[in-house]
Scaffold this motif. Structure first.
Motif, PDB file in Angstrom:
ATOM      1  N   ASN A 156     135.638  -8.800  80.660  1.00 40.79           N
ATOM      2  CA  ASN A 156     137.013  -9.224  80.342  1.00 40.79           C
ATOM      3  C   ASN A 156     137.965  -8.934  81.501  1.00 40.79           C
ATOM      4  O   ASN A 156     138.895  -9.698  81.758  1.00 40.79           O
ATOM      5  CB  ASN A 156     137.513  -8.533  79.071  1.00 40.79           C
ATOM      6  CG  ASN A 156     136.787  -9.006  77.837  1.00 40.79           C
ATOM      7  OD1 ASN A 156     136.306 -10.144  77.781  1.00 40.79           O
ATOM      8  ND2 ASN A 156     136.685  -8.138  76.847  1.00 40.79           N
ATOM      9  N   THR A 157     137.736  -7.833  82.198  1.00 43.04           N
ATOM     10  CA  THR A 157     138.547  -7.491  83.368  1.00 43.04           C
ATOM     11  C   THR A 157     138.304  -8.501  84.484  1.00 43.04           C
ATOM     12  O   THR A 157     139.253  -8.972  85.123  1.00 43.04           O
ATOM     13  CB  THR A 157     138.221  -6.061  83.857  1.00 43.04           C
ATOM     14  OG1 THR A 157     138.471  -5.139  82.795  1.00 43.04           O
ATOM     15  CG2 THR A 157     139.049  -5.688  85.074  1.00 43.04           C
ATOM     16  N   ALA A 158     137.049  -8.858  84.702  1.00 42.31           N
ATOM     17  CA  ALA A 158     136.717  -9.845  85.727  1.00 42.31           C
ATOM     18  C   ALA A 158     137.338 -11.195  85.381  1.00 42.31           C
ATOM     19  O   ALA A 158     137.882 -11.885  86.252  1.00 42.31           O
ATOM     20  CB  ALA A 158     135.200  -9.964  85.871  1.00 42.31           C
ATOM     21  N   SER A 159     137.293 -11.559  84.110  1.00 39.69           N
ATOM     22  CA  SER A 159     137.882 -12.821  83.659  1.00 39.69           C
ATOM     23  C   SER A 159     139.396 -12.817  83.876  1.00 39.69           C
ATOM     24  O   SER A 159     139.975 -13.798  84.358  1.00 39.69           O
ATOM     25  CB  SER A 159     137.564 -13.047  82.188  1.00 39.69           C
ATOM     26  OG  SER A 159     138.120 -14.247  81.749  1.00 39.69           O
ATOM     27  N   ARG A 160     140.032 -11.711  83.549  1.00 38.46           N
ATOM     28  CA  ARG A 160     141.481 -11.604  83.759  1.00 38.46           C
ATOM     29  C   ARG A 160     141.809 -11.703  85.244  1.00 38.46           C
ATOM     30  O   ARG A 160     142.813 -12.300  85.626  1.00 38.46           O
ATOM     31  CB  ARG A 160     142.008 -10.292  83.187  1.00 38.46           C
ATOM     32  CG  ARG A 160     143.505 -10.170  83.395  1.00 38.46           C
ATOM     33  CD  ARG A 160     144.162  -9.204  82.491  1.00 38.46           C
ATOM     34  NE  ARG A 160     145.603  -9.266  82.680  1.00 38.46           N
ATOM     35  CZ  ARG A 160     146.416  -8.321  82.295  1.00 38.46           C
ATOM     36  NH1 ARG A 160     145.954  -7.253  81.679  1.00 38.46           N
ATOM     37  NH2 ARG A 160     147.709  -8.436  82.506  1.00 38.46           N
ATOM     38  N   THR A 161     140.957 -11.121  86.086  1.00 42.46           N
ATOM     39  CA  THR A 161     141.150 -11.200  87.534  1.00 42.46           C
ATOM     40  C   THR A 161     141.184 -12.657  87.973  1.00 42.46           C
ATOM     41  O   THR A 161     142.092 -13.080  88.690  1.00 42.46           O
ATOM     42  CB  THR A 161     140.014 -10.453  88.266  1.00 42.46           C
ATOM     43  OG1 THR A 161     140.054  -9.077  87.897  1.00 42.46           O
ATOM     44  CG2 THR A 161     140.156 -10.592  89.770  1.00 42.46           C
ATOM     45  N   TYR A 162     140.201 -13.426  87.551  1.00 41.23           N
ATOM     46  CA  TYR A 162     140.143 -14.846  87.922  1.00 41.23           C
ATOM     47  C   TYR A 162     141.349 -15.606  87.370  1.00 41.23           C
ATOM     48  O   TYR A 162     141.909 -16.467  88.046  1.00 41.23           O
ATOM     49  CB  TYR A 162     138.833 -15.471  87.454  1.00 41.23           C
ATOM     50  CG  TYR A 162     137.656 -15.205  88.377  1.00 41.23           C
ATOM     51  CD1 TYR A 162     137.716 -14.290  89.422  1.00 41.23           C
ATOM     52  CD2 TYR A 162     136.463 -15.886  88.198  1.00 41.23           C
ATOM     53  CE1 TYR A 162     136.637 -14.062  90.250  1.00 41.23           C
ATOM     54  CE2 TYR A 162     135.368 -15.668  89.028  1.00 41.23           C
ATOM     55  CZ  TYR A 162     135.460 -14.752  90.057  1.00 41.23           C
ATOM     56  OH  TYR A 162     134.390 -14.540  90.891  1.00 41.23           O
ATOM     57  N   ASN A 163     141.762 -15.279  86.139  1.00 38.28           N
ATOM     58  CA  ASN A 163     142.945 -15.934  85.566  1.00 38.28           C
ATOM     59  C   ASN A 163     144.196 -15.650  86.387  1.00 38.28           C
ATOM     60  O   ASN A 163     145.002 -16.554  86.630  1.00 38.28           O
ATOM     61  CB  ASN A 163     143.158 -15.488  84.113  1.00 38.28           C
ATOM     62  CG  ASN A 163     142.124 -16.054  83.173  1.00 38.28           C
ATOM     63  OD1 ASN A 163     141.498 -17.071  83.444  1.00 38.28           O
ATOM     64  ND2 ASN A 163     141.918 -15.374  82.045  1.00 38.28           N
TER      65      ASN A 163
END
Length: 125
Positions: A49-56
């Motif tokens: 989820n942290t990695a996904s937020r980073t990309y967002n």
């Protein structure tokens, strides 16, 4: 590889900064596909989820683009990439100047020291 994160700054922002450096250095080129969210999570030992937020967040910054079903890619917009480089350069210069000022180094001494350092590096190459 274990990455150490600064507790005073959100991990997703620090992760974005790491990826931005890869882009600035040319490790990731314009139009190149980024690792999957899962791969980034594993590489940096963070929650997906942290990695996904980073990309967002990076997409909101305009530095990457997500193509449905294909993945996330570095933007091909050279203006955005140039701006990213200039912003990061400015941040580093501000940090350098603040540290030197804290040590009592004058602006003139900073400039002379930097020039000497660069001249020495040029001669060693």
């Amino acid at each position: 590889m274990t990455h150490t994160f600064d507790t005073s700054k959100p991990i997703y922002r620090q992760l974005a900064d790491q990826i931005y450096w890869r882009i600035i250095r040319g490790d990731l080129k314009a139009g190149e596909k980024l690792p999957s969210v899962r791969d980034i999570a594993i590489e940096f030992s963070v929650n997906p989820n942290t990695a996904s937020r980073t990309y967002n967040e990076m997409e909101r910054d305009g530095v990457v683009e997500t193509k449905r079903g294909q993945g996330t890619f570095v933007t091909e917009d050279q203006t955005v990439l140039h701006q990213l480089r200039e912003e990061r350069k400015q941040v580093r210069m501000e940090e350098f100047v603040r540290e030197m000022e804290a040590m009592g180094v004058s602006a003139t001494d900073m400039i002379q020291g930097l020039k000497s350092y660069v001249d020495k590096e040029d001669k060693s190459q």
